[in-house]
Design a protein around this motif. Sequence first.
Motif, PDB file in Angstrom:
ATOM      1  N   UNK A 150     -32.977 -18.595  34.344  1.00 18.89           N
ATOM      2  CA  UNK A 150     -31.948 -19.635  34.205  1.00 18.89           C
ATOM      3  C   UNK A 150     -30.549 -19.042  34.318  1.00 18.89           C
ATOM      4  N   UNK A 151     -30.370 -17.877  33.718  1.00 23.69           N
ATOM      5  CA  UNK A 151     -29.064 -17.216  33.746  1.00 23.69           C
ATOM      6  C   UNK A 151     -28.666 -16.872  35.179  1.00 23.69           C
ATOM      7  N   UNK A 152     -29.636 -16.449  35.981  1.00 18.10           N
ATOM      8  CA  UNK A 152     -29.345 -16.091  37.379  1.00 18.10           C
ATOM      9  C   UNK A 152     -28.896 -17.297  38.187  1.00 18.10           C
ATOM     10  N   UNK A 153     -29.346 -18.494  37.792  1.00 20.16           N
ATOM     11  CA  UNK A 153     -28.966 -19.718  38.509  1.00 20.16           C
ATOM     12  C   UNK A 153     -27.707 -20.346  37.911  1.00 20.16           C
ATOM     13  N   UNK A 154     -27.295 -19.903  36.685  1.00 21.79           N
ATOM     14  CA  UNK A 154     -26.099 -20.397  36.015  1.00 21.79           C
ATOM     15  C   UNK A 154     -26.210 -21.857  35.649  1.00 21.79           C
ATOM     16  N   UNK A 155     -25.365 -22.397  34.804  1.00 21.88           N
ATOM     17  CA  UNK A 155     -24.311 -21.740  34.045  1.00 21.88           C
ATOM     18  C   UNK A 155     -24.789 -21.184  32.702  1.00 21.88           C
ATOM     19  N   UNK A 156     -26.042 -21.486  32.332  1.00 22.86           N
ATOM     20  CA  UNK A 156     -26.555 -21.011  31.045  1.00 22.86           C
ATOM     21  C   UNK A 156     -26.579 -19.492  31.044  1.00 22.86           C
ATOM     22  N   UNK A 157     -26.141 -18.919  29.925  1.00 23.72           N
ATOM     23  CA  UNK A 157     -26.149 -17.464  29.777  1.00 23.72           C
ATOM     24  C   UNK A 157     -26.875 -17.080  28.510  1.00 23.72           C
ATOM     25  N   UNK A 158     -27.535 -15.936  28.556  1.00 25.98           N
ATOM     26  CA  UNK A 158     -28.102 -15.366  27.347  1.00 25.98           C
ATOM     27  C   UNK A 158     -26.936 -14.762  26.595  1.00 25.98           C
ATOM     28  N   UNK A 159     -26.720 -15.212  25.371  1.00 24.49           N
ATOM     29  CA  UNK A 159     -25.543 -14.792  24.599  1.00 24.49           C
ATOM     30  C   UNK A 159     -25.697 -13.386  24.033  1.00 24.49           C
ATOM     31  N   UNK A 160     -26.889 -13.045  23.623  1.00 25.42           N
ATOM     32  CA  UNK A 160     -27.135 -11.768  22.970  1.00 25.42           C
ATOM     33  C   UNK A 160     -28.610 -11.463  23.121  1.00 25.42           C
ATOM     34  N   UNK A 161     -28.998 -10.225  22.861  1.00 25.06           N
ATOM     35  CA  UNK A 161     -30.411  -9.883  22.877  1.00 25.06           C
ATOM     36  C   UNK A 161     -31.125 -10.657  21.782  1.00 25.06           C
ATOM     37  N   UNK A 162     -32.388 -11.036  22.063  1.00 18.91           N
ATOM     38  CA  UNK A 162     -33.193 -11.671  21.033  1.00 18.91           C
ATOM     39  C   UNK A 162     -33.419 -10.702  19.886  1.00 18.91           C
ATOM     40  N   UNK A 163     -33.757 -11.259  18.724  1.00 14.19           N
ATOM     41  CA  UNK A 163     -33.964 -10.405  17.552  1.00 14.19           C
ATOM     42  C   UNK A 163     -34.903 -11.075  16.565  1.00 14.19           C
ATOM     43  N   UNK A 164     -35.581 -10.252  15.795  1.00 11.97           N
ATOM     44  CA  UNK A 164     -36.395 -10.762  14.697  1.00 11.97           C
ATOM     45  C   UNK A 164     -35.466 -11.173  13.568  1.00 11.97           C
ATOM     46  N   UNK A 165     -35.773 -12.315  12.971  1.00 11.66           N
ATOM     47  CA  UNK A 165     -35.025 -12.795  11.817  1.00 11.66           C
ATOM     48  C   UNK A 165     -36.049 -13.393  10.854  1.00 11.66           C
ATOM     49  N   UNK A 166     -36.462 -12.613   9.877  1.00 13.63           N
ATOM     50  CA  UNK A 166     -37.496 -13.057   8.950  1.00 13.63           C
ATOM     51  C   UNK A 166     -38.813 -13.251   9.673  1.00 13.63           C
ATOM     52  N   UNK A 167     -39.358 -14.454   9.592  1.00 22.68           N
ATOM     53  CA  UNK A 167     -40.643 -14.741  10.224  1.00 22.68           C
ATOM     54  C   UNK A 167     -40.488 -15.438  11.575  1.00 22.68           C
ATOM     55  N   UNK A 168     -39.339 -15.252  12.220  1.00 21.47           N
ATOM     56  CA  UNK A 168     -39.077 -15.857  13.535  1.00 21.47           C
ATOM     57  C   UNK A 168     -38.468 -14.824  14.473  1.00 21.47           C
TER      58      UNK A 168
END
Length: 115
Positions: free
Chosen positions: A38-56
């Motif tokens: 999706x990012x390659x087609x724009x305009x949506x961008x990945x804001x930051x690397x994904x990360x573990x946060x508790x149980x998600x």
Amino acid sequence: MPTTVVEIHVPLTPAPGLPDGAYPFPWIDAVEDFLTGLEERGPVRVHDDGEEDGDAYVFFVTGAGEEALLAVASRVAALSGVPAGAFAVVGDDTAEEPGQARRIPLPLPLPGVGR
């Protein structure tokens, strides 16, 4: 001026039926590939690397309006292999920690369905 960021929280649930010793969360790579496409087609961008946060595991998208970003989050939740129970958090790039804004269950209902 703050920029809208949608966090996509996916329960950190191992994929069922994997052979012994296999990476238990192959859906993380599938979501990252989807978002990169999706990012390659724009305009949506990945804001930051994904990360573990508790149980998600949390993915971050930006670059478009709230409605478009929530549509992306809904598509992520509907991807094959993604565990049920995902939700989005709509916030902005000034948030210090994930999950501290408005929470929206995913996937979103399709317009005109169930009415």
